[in-house]
Each structure stands twice: as C-alpha cells, then as structure tokens.
Write an enzyme that holds these catalytic residues in place. Structure first.
Site, PDB file in Angstrom:
ATOM      1  N   LYS A  74     -52.495  62.090  20.383  1.00 28.64           N
ATOM      2  CA  LYS A  74     -51.478  61.050  20.375  1.00 28.64           C
ATOM      3  C   LYS A  74     -52.259  59.313  20.542  1.00 28.64           C
ATOM      4  O   LYS A  74     -53.402  59.695  20.326  1.00 28.64           O
ATOM      5  CB  LYS A  74     -51.485  60.144  22.083  1.00 28.64           C
ATOM      6  CG  LYS A  74     -50.524  59.112  22.771  1.00 28.64           C
ATOM      7  CD  LYS A  74     -50.958  59.465  24.266  1.00 28.64           C
ATOM      8  CE  LYS A  74     -50.104  57.546  25.181  1.00 28.64           C
ATOM      9  NZ  LYS A  74     -49.770  58.061  26.363  1.00 28.64           N
ATOM     10  N   SER A 149     -45.655  57.175  28.024  1.00 29.74           N
ATOM     11  CA  SER A 149     -45.369  57.549  27.073  1.00 29.74           C
ATOM     12  C   SER A 149     -46.229  57.844  26.048  1.00 29.74           C
ATOM     13  O   SER A 149     -46.323  57.622  24.771  1.00 29.74           O
ATOM     14  CB  SER A 149     -46.996  55.687  27.235  1.00 29.74           C
ATOM     15  OG  SER A 149     -48.603  56.455  27.666  1.00 29.74           O
ATOM     16  N   SER A 173     -47.524  59.541  31.823  1.00 25.42           N
ATOM     17  CA  SER A 173     -47.669  59.510  30.400  1.00 25.42           C
ATOM     18  C   SER A 173     -46.783  60.819  29.875  1.00 25.42           C
ATOM     19  O   SER A 173     -46.951  60.934  28.543  1.00 25.42           O
ATOM     20  CB  SER A 173     -48.714  58.756  30.087  1.00 25.42           C
ATOM     21  OG  SER A 173     -48.258  57.547  30.833  1.00 25.42           O
TER      22      SER A 173
END
Length: 466
Positions: A74, A149, A173
């Site tokens: 990420k 996210s 997330s």
C-alpha cells in the site's frame, strides 16, 4: 493447508518456473490491469532481486519460504528510494528516505516487492476513490468500489497480480476491502507489528495488516513481520504461530455476536439472514452461541471519527511543503502554508483535519475529545467482559454490499457508517480477521487482545464449516 506461498516455493525449488519469469508475468499483469491498482511499479528492483533468487537455485542453494515470492505494498509505507505518495497531490513526487520495519523484514526474508498500491489518500476513505490515481475498481464487479482504504492491495490479491499485499488498517481499512473483494485480511493486535515507516493517520489504531488468499499465507506473513521494534515503543514481543497450532480447534467452546448489529434496521436483509445461517452451522458443530450487548453503531462511529480526526489533524500538521511535499510559494510564509495545504490536500483529508482541529480546540476538547477517550475506555472494558463469556466474537464485516463508484463521494456520512461494524474492534485494539465466507462481504473473527492465534484457528475451523 491451502497456501499460494508454499505452492510457488515448491515450483521454484523444482525449477518448474524461474523467479524472473514469475516476476515478469506479475509485472505484465499489473501494467495491463484496468482496476487502477498501481501507483508505481518497482520493476527494476523486483527483477534484480528475482535474478539473485534464480542464481541461488541454479547453484543448488536452499531458499527460504518467502524468498522470491512477489508482493504489493500500500502506498503509505516507506521503501527507500521509491515514491511514497499516499495517493496524494502533496506527496506525488516524494521519495522515501528509509524503509519501514515491516517491509524490511519481508525484504530480509527474500520476498520481492512489485508495486506501490493505490489507496485512499492518507488512508482517508472507505472506498479507495479518494485518490489522484483514479478510483480503484472492485475485483468482482468493476462498477463497484474496491473498499478502502487498502482497495488497491485487496484487488491485486484477488486478481492474482500479487501473491500477498501489505495494507494498513486504522478503522477497517484492511478488513472492509478484503470483504468487498473476497479475500482474507487481518488487523493484528495493536503493537504486534511495528508501525515505523507507515505514514501515520491515527496513531492509536493504525495497524500493519496482510491481505492474502489463504489463512496459511496470512500466518506466514504475520509471523515474518511481527516482533518488538526499538523504533516503535508500542510494539511487543510475540511468539510465532505454528501451522499445527491453528489446525486444532478443540478448545473453542463458545462464540458471541452483537445482537444490536444484527437487529439494526440498517443491515441488508440478505447479509443478516446469511449471518444467522452461519451461526446455525456453528451451533450444529456443538459450539455454544451467545448474543452479546454492545454499543450502538452510531456511538462507535462517532467515537472512532472523533479520535481519528483529532490524531489526523496532529499527524498531518507536518505536511506544509517545508520538509515534505510540493510547496506552493505565496506572498508570505503563512500564506505559503495555507495555499500549499489547501491546493494539495483532498477534500476528504481537509474535512478530517478541520474536524480534528475543532475537536482539539480550546473550549471543545473537554466536551468532545476527552469524552471520546472515556467512551473508548468503556468499549475496551466491554470487550474484556465479553471475552470472559466467549472465546470468539463473530460479526458481518459490513452492514451492506459495496456501493457503486461515485456514490460514496456524494454522501460522506454514509461512507463513515459503512465502517460501523469494523471501527469498534479498532478502538479495542483487538486482532480481527476478515474471511471471504458467510455473507457477501465476508465475516469478521475477533479474539481477545494478543490472541491472534485463536483468530486464525477459528478461521480454519469455519473454512470447513460454512
């Protein structure tokens, strides 16, 4: 036990494939993908590392289990010399000066990073639409959001572009996008994995979390990244979880669920009925199922966002274009700060900073922030009492199915409420795993603090039960 990591390791050792071929195949798929999962490819680094693995195998040397296994990161983790943008305008040209501890441990084990993955900017969002790289599209239905996210990380695993990915979980997330894309995603106990080198969003709940296609792969990656780190004082020493230890589920006698989650008018009817069917299958195996009382979803969401926004405002105050990010010059220093932040931060990030500054401002902090901290303590106490009654808490990951791309941006409040079933476990700092079973967006398995092993063990049991 199912494991892509074990399978690829064996293929490499048997010389059925070369590591270079494997990495080239994954890089090609990432480059051609239309789900907007890629912020930057690490092709030069990945191919260099693959060549070294191939040389070791050609020389008859033994390689470690993770050696040569491709993974994604990420885009909120530092990896020295690579772009770390947090999917934001402000940091779109920022290169990491060092490497995050969790990522370094994977590199030391020989895993090969392929890609910095698209996500909500600074982790602010529940849909992976709040990004300068374009909304991430769901792996199952590209008309739907990927979840946030860590949306890019979940889609890359679901589409086999990476073998595993490293997301970051603050209020759900990792778990929510894992549920939306039908893969496994773990938020470990807070402090089990070092946060050093993870761009801070809300420091008291930020966790490094692996996403993979099997429980065994989650276990392998979790063991590799865990451990005390002198650079993160919140970390603690933890023992490795063995494959054998999660195969035996005899000690699990009782499972709890929060009845207000299931009796809520906001839950989708199919998710509710599927969840209740799952409980019946667990009962049929001789495990006691208990209904538990818990805080209302609105209380959980408002408490989480009160504290998270306050921490966001504090953590992001350093991003003024002086030491980090693209600076926009104005008439004086104050105006420069103002224009730099105003022009470079997204609407969602600005919304959270403004909310956080309001929470922390004089005259409001006692009324709002301290009250939020008090409720968080009550939530932790509630969990401690629950785990005196049951071994595991089971819940749906989300009350509803993933929305269409665009809908979340029109209604931020609805987006916040999509986290209603995940944020409570973050406030409790508990280990929680999403599994792709039981409902359309999966189930969440939670155990008491530091009992990550029990979470994986129960997931293994459910794999063959529902």
């Amino acid at each position: 036990m199912d494991s892509l990591i074990h399978k690829i390791h064996q293929q490499l050792m048997n010389k059925e494939i070369t590591c270079t071929e494997l990495v080239q195949e994954k890089l090609k798929a990432l480059k051609q993908n239309t789900h907007n999962t890629v912020n930057s490819l690490l092709d030069t680094l990945a191919l260099d590392l693959a060549t070294k693995v191939d040389s070791k195998i050609a020389n008859g040397e033994t390689i470690g289990l993770l050696e040569g296994i491709p993974f994604g990161i990420k885009d909120v983790y530092m990896l020295q010399g690579t772009y770390t943008t947090a999917s934001s305008d402000l940091l779109k040209n920022y290169k990491s000066a060092y490497t995050a501890t969790a990522i370094q441990k994977l590199l030391d084990a020989g895993a090969i990073p392929l890609v910095k993955e698209n996500c909500d900017s600074f982790g602010h969002g529940s849909s992976s639409e709040n990004t300068i790289f374009g909304a991430v599209k769901n792996a199952i239905d590209p008309n739907l959001v990927a979840g946030g996210s860590s949306g890019g990380s979940a889609v890359n695993v679901a589409k086999d572009y990476t073998v595993f990915s490293i997301g970051g979980d603050t209020g759900g997330s990792v778990r929510q996008p894992a549920g939306y894309n039908h893969v496994y995603g773990l938020k470990p106990t807070y402090g089990r994995i070092s946060r050093y080198g993870l761009m801070a969003y809300a420091s008291s709940t930020d966790c490094v979390g692996p996403i993979a296609k099997s429980i065994e792969d989650i276990r392998i990656v979790l063991n590799t990244m865990s451990g005390k780190d002198a650079k993160d004082q919140t970390t603690y020493a933890s023992e490795n979880i063995s494959e054998e230890s999660i195969s035996n589920t005899n000690k699990i006698e009782s499972v709890g669920y929060f009845k207000n989650f299931i009796e809520s008018e906001a839950i989708d009817a199919k998710i509710k009925s599927d969840f209740l069917n799952s409980l019946e299958k667990i009962k049929a195996k001789g495990i006691e199922v208990k209904a538990l009382d818990f805080f209302e979803s609105e209380t959980l969401v408002s408490t989480y966002y009160t504290l998270a926004m306050a921490e966001t405002a504090s953590n992001l105050s350093r991003l003024d274009g002086t030491n980090y990010g693209d600076r926009i010059e104005a008439e004086n220093l104050k105006e420069t700060y103002s224009v730099t932040r105003s022009e470079n931060l997204s609407e969602e990030t600005k919304r959270r900073i403004v909310g956080g500054n309001q929470v922390l401002s004089q005259g409001f902090s006692d009324e709002i922030y301290l009250k939020g901290l008090a409720i968080r303590d009550q939530i932790s106490e509630n969990f401690e009492n629950d785990f005196k009654e049951v071994d595991i808490i089971l819940s749906p990951v989300t009350p509803n199915n993933p929305p269409k791309i665009g809908d979340s941006l029109k209604n931020p409040l609805a987006m916040y409420l999509s986290d209603a079933y995940t944020v409570g476990f973050s406030l409790g700092q508990l280990p929680t795993l999403t599994i792709p079973q039981g409902t359309a967006t999966g189930l969440q398995i939670t155990a008491a603090k530091n009992n990550d092993e029990l979470v994986l063990k129960f997931a293994n049991f459910l794999k063959d039960t529902i």
